[in-house]
Every structure is written in C-alpha cells, then in structure tokens.
Design an enzyme around this catalytic site. Structure first.
Site, PDB file in Angstrom:
ATOM      1  N   HIS A  68       0.830  -1.219   0.000  1.00  0.00           N
ATOM      2  CA  HIS A  68       0.000   0.000   0.000  1.00  0.00           C
ATOM      3  C   HIS A  68       0.859   1.263   0.000  1.00  0.00           C
ATOM      4  O   HIS A  68       1.924   1.307   0.619  1.00  0.00           O
ATOM      5  CB  HIS A  68      -1.009   0.002   1.149  1.00  0.00           C
ATOM      6  CG  HIS A  68      -0.410  -0.046   2.529  1.00  0.00           C
ATOM      7  ND1 HIS A  68      -0.097   1.085   3.230  1.00  0.00           N
ATOM      8  CD2 HIS A  68      -0.078  -1.084   3.338  1.00  0.00           C
ATOM      9  CE1 HIS A  68       0.382   0.746   4.416  1.00  0.00           C
ATOM     10  NE2 HIS A  68       0.418  -0.579   4.507  1.00  0.00           N
ATOM     11  N   ASP A  70      -0.290   4.331   0.938  1.00  0.00           N
ATOM     12  CA  ASP A  70      -0.629   5.304   1.988  1.00  0.00           C
ATOM     13  C   ASP A  70       0.168   5.030   3.258  1.00  0.00           C
ATOM     14  O   ASP A  70       0.643   3.912   3.486  1.00  0.00           O
ATOM     15  CB  ASP A  70      -2.132   5.268   2.306  1.00  0.00           C
ATOM     16  CG  ASP A  70      -2.608   3.906   2.768  1.00  0.00           C
ATOM     17  OD1 ASP A  70      -2.320   2.911   2.069  1.00  0.00           O
ATOM     18  OD2 ASP A  70      -3.227   3.816   3.838  1.00  0.00           O
ATOM     19  N   ASP A 100       6.563   0.667   6.698  1.00  0.00           N
ATOM     20  CA  ASP A 100       5.147   0.368   6.429  1.00  0.00           C
ATOM     21  C   ASP A 100       4.578   1.440   5.527  1.00  0.00           C
ATOM     22  O   ASP A 100       4.206   2.495   5.994  1.00  0.00           O
ATOM     23  CB  ASP A 100       4.404   0.300   7.771  1.00  0.00           C
ATOM     24  CG  ASP A 100       2.931  -0.010   7.619  1.00  0.00           C
ATOM     25  OD1 ASP A 100       2.534  -0.464   6.537  1.00  0.00           O
ATOM     26  OD2 ASP A 100       2.184   0.209   8.580  1.00  0.00           O
ATOM     27  N   GLU A 134      -5.035   1.562   3.024  1.00  0.00           N
ATOM     28  CA  GLU A 134      -4.903   0.400   3.922  1.00  0.00           C
ATOM     29  C   GLU A 134      -5.008   0.833   5.374  1.00  0.00           C
ATOM     30  O   GLU A 134      -5.621   0.165   6.199  1.00  0.00           O
ATOM     31  CB  GLU A 134      -3.557  -0.302   3.664  1.00  0.00           C
ATOM     32  CG  GLU A 134      -3.446  -1.683   4.310  1.00  0.00           C
ATOM     33  CD  GLU A 134      -2.987  -1.663   5.760  1.00  0.00           C
ATOM     34  OE1 GLU A 134      -3.139  -2.683   6.445  1.00  0.00           O
ATOM     35  OE2 GLU A 134      -2.486  -0.627   6.227  1.00  0.00           O
ATOM     36  N   GLU A 135      -4.417   1.974   5.665  1.00  0.00           N
ATOM     37  CA  GLU A 135      -4.387   2.433   7.059  1.00  0.00           C
ATOM     38  C   GLU A 135      -5.753   2.931   7.536  1.00  0.00           C
ATOM     39  O   GLU A 135      -5.941   3.178   8.710  1.00  0.00           O
ATOM     40  CB  GLU A 135      -3.335   3.546   7.234  1.00  0.00           C
ATOM     41  CG  GLU A 135      -1.914   3.141   6.839  1.00  0.00           C
ATOM     42  CD  GLU A 135      -1.305   2.078   7.757  1.00  0.00           C
ATOM     43  OE1 GLU A 135      -1.967   1.654   8.704  1.00  0.00           O
ATOM     44  OE2 GLU A 135      -0.147   1.687   7.501  1.00  0.00           O
ATOM     45  N   ASP A 161       1.108 -10.462   0.764  1.00  0.00           N
ATOM     46  CA  ASP A 161       0.888  -9.103   1.272  1.00  0.00           C
ATOM     47  C   ASP A 161       1.771  -8.901   2.497  1.00  0.00           C
ATOM     48  O   ASP A 161       2.397  -9.842   2.992  1.00  0.00           O
ATOM     49  CB  ASP A 161      -0.598  -8.930   1.650  1.00  0.00           C
ATOM     50  CG  ASP A 161      -0.995  -7.471   1.908  1.00  0.00           C
ATOM     51  OD1 ASP A 161      -0.198  -6.562   1.600  1.00  0.00           O
ATOM     52  OD2 ASP A 161      -2.108  -7.251   2.405  1.00  0.00           O
ATOM     53  N   HIS A 407       4.386   2.847  12.579  1.00  0.00           N
ATOM     54  CA  HIS A 407       3.373   3.805  13.065  1.00  0.00           C
ATOM     55  C   HIS A 407       3.917   4.672  14.212  1.00  0.00           C
ATOM     56  O   HIS A 407       3.184   5.467  14.786  1.00  0.00           O
ATOM     57  CB  HIS A 407       2.070   3.117  13.544  1.00  0.00           C
ATOM     58  CG  HIS A 407       1.294   2.479  12.428  1.00  0.00           C
ATOM     59  ND1 HIS A 407      -0.042   2.186  12.509  1.00  0.00           N
ATOM     60  CD2 HIS A 407       1.680   2.071  11.197  1.00  0.00           C
ATOM     61  CE1 HIS A 407      -0.450   1.627  11.387  1.00  0.00           C
ATOM     62  NE2 HIS A 407       0.588   1.545  10.580  1.00  0.00           N
TER      63      HIS A 407
HETATM   64 ZN   LIG Z   1       0.926  -1.520   6.307  1.00  0.00          ZN
END
Ligand SMILES: [Zn+2]
Length: 432
Positions: A68, A70, A100, A134-135, A161, A407
């Site tokens: 992803h 985003d 990520d 995705e987030e 994934d 994150h």
């Molecule tokens: Zn992710």
C-alpha cells in the site's frame, strides 16, 4: 539515481489517505523512476488512486503481490529527523513509510525493473496491486481492486501481502530470527457502547449515573478473558519454536494443545502471545461531559475487538451484550465502518508457499521460517473471496523493539535491510 535515492524520494510524498494530490505526484514519480515497468506492464488505475499492474504471461492462473502507498500521519515535533524528509543518514533511510509500506512498493518495482532489464519473462501472469487506504481500512483501495479482478474473472493462485516480517528475539529464549509468515488473519470490529440516564448538577449527585455505569462496563471489558483457541498457524508456530528452545520449554511448546490450559496464565502476561490465542477487546474512545459541574446524561464509548479465527464478529457482538446487560448499556454496531470476520488459514503445502520459504532461506539464511497468525488487519482480507492462499510476509528484518517504529516516531530502515527486500522480490519473481 540509485535504489536508495528512489526510496528516499518516495518518502517525500505525504501520502496520508485524503491528500490526493500527493498520490498523483507519487504516481508520476513511479512512472519516471521505473520506465521499463511502465513500458512493458499493463497499468490500470482503480478508483483514481490505486495502481494495478499486470505482467502478462497468458496463463489461466496468476499470482498477486500487494502493498500500500498510503502511510499513517506523523507528529513532526516528536521525530529526530523530519518524517517526510527521506533523509539517508547513519546507514538508514528515515521517514514515514520506510517500514510500512512504501519500502514494499518500491522494492517490488525495483525488482521488476531489474528483471525486465535482464529480459526476464515470468511463466505465470503476475499482478501487482498498490492500494491507497490500507491504514483506513482499505474499502476504497483494496476492496475496489478486488472487485475489479473479480469482474474480470481473474483466477489467483496465491497472494503475498504485508502482515508479518523477520523478527530477531521475538521470544527471549530464541536466538535465531524468525521469518513469520501470516497464514491467517484476525478479524476486526468496533462496537459503540451507549449509557444514558439522568444528568443534573454535580453538587447533589445521584449514584449509578451513565458515567459510573460506563466505568463499570470498561472495567468489565478490560478484565474479561475470551476463550482461548489454538488455531493451526499458532500451533505450527509453537512447534517451530519448540525446535529452537531448551528441552523443557521445547516439550511444552511442541505439545501445546495438551499443555495450554496449564500455561495459559503465563501466556496471558505477554500481550503479543495473548493476542495470538484469543479475541481481544479494548475500549479506545470515550465521549462524555461538557463542564466540571454537570453530570452528563449520555456517555458513548467505542470498543475495538480483534477476533480470533473460529469466532465471528457476530459472536463477539452477542458476547458483549451479554456481558453488559445488567448495566443498562446499549451495544450497537459501529456504523463508521463494517465488521470484518477473520480470514481462515491458508494452505502450507502449496507451490507458492514452498517458493516463498525457499526465497526467505536464500536471502535470510540465518532465519527460520514459521507459520504465524497476523494479528492486525491487512489489505489482503479484501481478496479472500478471490483466493484462499494468502500469505502475509514483508521481507524486512528487524529486532523485536524495532517493531515499535511502525506507526511510531523515527520510523527508518537500514540500507542493508532495504537491499535485501529488493533481492527477495527479485528472487521470488524469478521463480515464477
Ligand atoms: Zn501496512
């Protein structure tokens, strides 16, 4: 321009979902950075911002790689190096998305560009899909790509994934890095709890107010222990670990089915292990009160649940209602997003799984591949009706504590780790 510079530059686009112009700029950057990919592969944009590439080999079945574009937002003040600088310093590339999941996006494209430049043609059709939300649950990105593939009648043999990685010191007694491959994924659902009643002046309080009942509800939810389920990937995970541990612990782990009731108290103290064995529930939002001298007549709290395979969101909904029924609290399905049931276990005996394990062994020879249960949600869950063999693994090696960078503040990837990611996708695709 080198692969490191390209990753660094990709980080500069602030692709938090909603910043749509940043996604369009990133698309343009990808086109300029990977000219052969964009010349040889078919590209469809789904719902304006998702990218779906097709590397055609005219086969009935195909494989699908997911990542992803985003990222989650970053609080710039907390970072040592600005989160969207992509700065390369001290052997690391810094910034939001380096772990990520922009590194996966970029490493996949790097590997395909390299393979194409060498004249490689896969024997099997390869799809590559990059979502953009995705987030924020993936309903506009991954969900729409999956619908498109379904309409096109595309048959997918296996999906890869993100959702797990290679972690050293995952358990304190194990020295070798564990390459965790998520074979199943926990479900997720949020429910709102609503307590209503008399408000009034705080100078003469009546007891059992909505706030007090909600406090009891939160305490009850926090201390509630859902039933333990030893799912297949977790049982296999413990079996792999048993071979890597001293003999007494090893005996327990190998026979987890039998010993689980005896050692569950110990397991419950380790949050990551606890989450692998049962549905978890956690209150994450509470809204109440406007002034310090007014008793609110309504309190709304949100409980986020992560559902173990073998249970459903509906089971958890009923359980919560039962748990709180004497507190006069309504439990309602949160209408901000849909519930998502767990994704069942993929087969470990597929050709793709053996190619995946083989590639991990080639690129990370010190690590041991093990099945795992993905605890968080990934985009791949939107594809579960298209394909039953979904594997969740990002080829990133990190120490246990580095997982907090995902994150978190100061997210970064070492240049070596990133080079291994490219090598991983290169070797994996070469087997197709
Ligand atoms: Zn992710």
């Amino acid at each position: 321009m080198s692969h490191l510079k390209r990753l660094s530059d990709s980080i500069k686009f602030r692709t938090v979902s909603g910043n749509w112009d940043q996604f369009l700029k990133l698309h343009k950057f990808l086109e300029d950075s990977f000219p052969i990919v964009h010349q040889k592969l078919e590209l469809v944009k789904i719902n304006d911002y998702s990218l779906l590439y097709k590397w055609n080999a005219d086969t009935k079945e195909s494989i699908l790689l997911l990542a992803h574009m985003d990222v989650v937002p970053a609080n710039e003040d907390e970072w040592d190096i600005p989160p969207f600088s992509g700065e390369i310093r001290d052997g690391f590339i810094w910034g939001r998305g380096t772990l990520d999941d922009k590194s996966c996006v970029m490493a996949i494209l790097e590997s395909v560009e390299r393979l194409l430049s060498e004249g490689f043609q896969p024997k099997q059709t390869v799809y590559i899909a990059f979502g953009f939300d995705e987030e924020t649950k993936g309903y506009l990105g991954a969900r729409k790509i999956a619908e498109y593939l379904f309409k096109q009648n595309v048959k997918i043999e296996a999906i890869l994934d993100e959702g797990a990685a290679i972690i050293s010191r995952f358990l304190p007694q194990i020295d070798v890095p564990l390459a965790l491959v998520g074979l199943a994924e926990k479900g997720l659902a949020s429910f709102d709890l609503i307590a209503q009643g008399d408000g009034g002046h705080s100078s003469s309080p009546k007891r059992n107010s909505p706030v007090e009942r909600m406090a009891k509800a939160i305490e009850r939810i926090s201390s509630y222990k859902n039933e333990i389920h030893l799912t297949r990937p977790v049982e296999e995970f413990f079996k792999t670990c048993s071979g890597l541990m001293p003999s007494t612990s090893s005996f327990f782990l190998k026979n987890m089915k039998f010993f689980l009731p005896l050692i569950k108290k110990r397991i419950e103290t380790v949050p990551s292990l606890n989450a692998m064995l049962r549905t978890t529930m956690c209150v994450t939002i509470v809204h109440a009160g406007m002034a310090d001298n007014v008793i609110p007549d309504k309190v709304v709290a949100t409980v986020n649940t992560r559902i173990i395979p073998q249970e459903t969101a509906e089971d958890v909904f009923k359980r919560l209602k039962e748990l709180l029924k004497d507190l006069q609290i309504d439990v309602v399905k949160n209408d901000r997003w849909e519930v998502s049931d767990p994704v069942p276990c993929s087969d470990m005996k597929t050709e793709f799984f053996s190619k995946l394990s083989q590639t991990i062994n080639e690129v990370f020879p010190d690590s041991v591949v093990t099945p795992f249960l993905t605890i968080g949600g990934t985009d791949s869950r939107h594809y579960k009706h298209l394909c039953s063999n979904i594997y969740r693994f990002a080829p990133i090696i990190m120490k246990g504590e580095e997982m907090n960078l995902i994150h978190g503040k100061n997210e970064r990837i070492s240049t070596q780790a990133y080079e291994k990611m490219i090598d991983f996708y290169y070797r994996l695709l070469k087997k197709e």
